[in-house]
Enzyme design. Sequence first.
Site, PDB file in Angstrom:
ATOM      1  N   GLU A 272      -4.350  -1.827   3.865  1.00 40.07           N
ATOM      2  CA  GLU A 272      -4.137  -1.514   2.451  1.00 40.07           C
ATOM      3  C   GLU A 272      -5.074  -2.279   1.504  1.00 40.07           C
ATOM      4  OE1 GLU A 272       0.093  -1.995   2.423  1.00 40.07           O
ATOM      5  OE2 GLU A 272       0.332  -0.171   3.605  1.00 40.07           O
TER       6      GLU A 272
ATOM      7  N   ASP B 167      -0.951   6.750   1.697  1.00 37.43           N
ATOM      8  CA  ASP B 167      -0.384   5.410   1.562  1.00 37.43           C
ATOM      9  C   ASP B 167       1.095   5.538   1.878  1.00 37.43           C
ATOM     10  OD1 ASP B 167       0.718   3.010   0.823  1.00 37.43           O
ATOM     11  OD2 ASP B 167       0.119   3.125  -1.284  1.00 37.43           O
TER      12      ASP B 167
ATOM     13  N   LYS C  94       9.971   1.086   6.318  1.00 38.56           N
ATOM     14  CA  LYS C  94       8.746   0.423   6.762  1.00 38.56           C
ATOM     15  C   LYS C  94       9.021  -0.991   7.288  1.00 38.56           C
ATOM     16  CE  LYS C  94       4.031  -0.301   4.991  1.00 38.56           C
ATOM     17  NZ  LYS C  94       3.208  -0.119   3.780  1.00 38.56           N
TER      18      LYS C  94
ATOM     19  N   ASP D 162      -2.267  -8.255  -2.546  1.00 42.57           N
ATOM     20  CA  ASP D 162      -1.471  -7.026  -2.458  1.00 42.57           C
ATOM     21  C   ASP D 162      -0.012  -7.370  -2.179  1.00 42.57           C
ATOM     22  OD1 ASP D 162      -0.288  -4.637  -1.831  1.00 42.57           O
ATOM     23  OD2 ASP D 162      -1.751  -4.021  -0.319  1.00 42.57           O
TER      24      ASP D 162
END
Lengths: 240, 606
Positions: free
Chosen positions: B167, B8, B69, B189
């Site tokens: 994810e 992850d 990211k 999420d």
Amino acid sequence: MEPAQRTASKRTEVQMARSMCWHCQSEVTGEYFCQQCVKVQPLSKELDYFTCLGLPRLLTIDTARLEAKFYELSRTFHPDFFQNKTESEQGISLGNSALLNMAYRTLKDPIRRAEYLLQLEAGSAKDIRTPPPADLFEEILALQEDLEEFRSASSQQEATSLGQLRTKLQADQASLEQRQKDMEARLFELFMKWDSFQDRTGQDDRLRAEKDPVLKEMREILSNRTYLRSIVDDLVATTG
Amino acid sequence: MARIVGIDLGTTNSLIAYMHDQAPRVIAGRNGRTLVPSVVAMMDNSLIVGDPAKEHLVRNPERTIYSVKRFMGKGLEDVAEELKYFPYRLTEQGGVIRIQIGEKTYSPPQISAMILKELKHRAEAHFGEDISKAVITVPAYFNDSQRQATKDAGTIAGLEVLRIINEPTAASLAYGLQEHTQGTIAVYDLGGGTFDISILKLKDGIFEVLATNGNTHLGGDDFDRRVADVIIQELREQHRFDPEQHPDTMQSIRLEAERTKVRLSEDQKAMLTIELPSETGQYRREFTRDQLEALTRDLVEQTLGPCRQALNDADLQPSDIDEVILVGGSTRMPLVRQRIQELFGTIPHCELNPDEVVALGAAVQADILSGATQDLLLLDVTPLSLGIETMGGVVSPLIRRNTTIPASAKELFTTYVDGQTSVDIHVLQGERELAKDTRSLARFQLKVPPLPAGVPRVEVMFLIDANGILNVTAKDVRTGQVQSIEVKPSYGLSDEEVERMISESFKFAAEDLKARQLIEARTEAEAIHKATQKALSLGGHLINAEEKAAIQESLATLETARTGEDHRVIRARIADVEKATHHLAEVLMDTTLKEALQNKKLTEIF
């Protein structure tokens, strides 16, 4: 909303791209894999979606059976299960999965299913635009005017006329949505009628003569429905 | 088959997991923590990743990179609005953001590769073997460029990325396996930088995604900024101090804002303190949960639109959802939970740790790819519609959003002018009708034989693979000849650039290794120093003076070695201390045992 499956069909073998295994050249007798070398075989590009998913070519289908077959074939072809295989096999797995996914997406939705069947029976429905019936056309013209008025009122911030127009447009929207529902109801009637032809064997010419008007009406409804939908979408986008 | 790990790669934290006895497990580091902060500090002669790098956020803000990211697969103009929040300098080259550190620049995939390498080393230390294959997760709403950038990061880190998975879907795999979740579920999420909502149907081991939506630029970072903005404004107004001139203070503000937000998930109020540069003093302020919620309510609301859209695309009502699963640290906020509960009318689940569940799911997917299990299968979708630009800048859609992947579409191209030898194709991703409103993915040129207009027929196949990444092939319909296509990504590194970055990373690998060995040795030296001090204070009276002096001396030598740069010397001094304290340890063990046994009857012992 799906009428239950009425017609039992005889099991149709899924066509492979060729009858010879791409790998060991032996004749393919298994359904998806060569029985000699156990390599996966590519599905034929000409395979129609009904055959691919093991269903008779009907408009009313058993959705539970469709889903079960889709899951079963996904377990057969998905790239996840070909990670340790050769590049050629991975390529076939990818191609078969993409075809399978497209077939499922098309047949799952009744409208797409009907459009696809029309295309199989008589060429693409999307390319042919039938003009909307006169009463619908008039209704839409009036609506377009109201929409224009609403847009100009909202740019000038006229609160009172805006409120009135919104109520009017909302009523229009409800009426159009009702129309859409009526169209769909009629479409499902035609689905049943169409499917009943498939049970019959008889004089080809007479059957054709009965089939053609049904095809024509289905095509008209599908075309009008698309038109109506874009109008409703526009309406929703403008009034919020 | 070689071991495959699940990773992850998060905005704030990253984790690595593997499958053990049919249950996924996260690998902890030497410090016992499973989370590796996604922070990279680049000092002149060392590269520091994770927890130790966090210390440099305030100390060396210009050289410490976090939240990288957010820049994956992006150009500079995409992040123009948030530039002021980042202390490091950003530039752009070839459509790709570059981060300037001193004289050098780094692309976001290179920085991400440093984090991946840290995770890789962690797994290698755990298993005592090389790790070269991985499944890496990305937000479901990541576009093609962002997915490709993630894959590039893996390649640069020396990992073969067998699969990029979404994810929320990864989380559903973990729930399906661990909690036996079934039915129609929604996975909400909200991470550090991204938001995803996915609606899935779980049935007989098949995980079918029905629809997905989200925002790749909305997450915990944005909540922190709302708090930070209040602090910055108050500092200016009440303290006549402009923190934007002080990168270190800006970092302190950011970290304190985050800490306050986290605390307010538990408590109704939290005190916040920021040390200002000399003479300006200290800033103190209390925040209440109500204040935080007022500041961030609209951010929470922004997540609900995509939820409704996803439900609509799946042709479902909120009441059709059997269970809602929470993923990502930001779902700990009470306001988020409350709004989700109101929307779906059901109490959301969070049995599995929201920080770890995605990595656990990645490990499950890794297990599937290794061929260990055929029971589970994930059927994911492409989050955005794919199309090509046609006459007048209009988008002609090829593959609609929420189509199950792998998905393909064929398009036939021909020429408009006699003797034309090429056709330019512009591939786009997005939901809007005009090319200018969508995201440019790539451009390529089709070669056609010089023939009268309309005669050539080239069939182009657009295929979105199981990673959600586009592949293009072309075939001349008349000759059947397959044409290789060189696709130029609009926001990505070229293959040559990735190659160069791989070789560079090897060059630095030796230095990296030295640096990490030094850090590890120093940390261990510190730990043994503390332990010995404690042992001396507890059992100093049990040994004689010479022995005590010898221990003290070995500690002093270790201290000197610790400030040096050679990890081997530090290791040697650590061994010396261990030797010198061997007897003390024994004596202590004996007395503790005696104390434990004292005042007890034999029957209580045996």
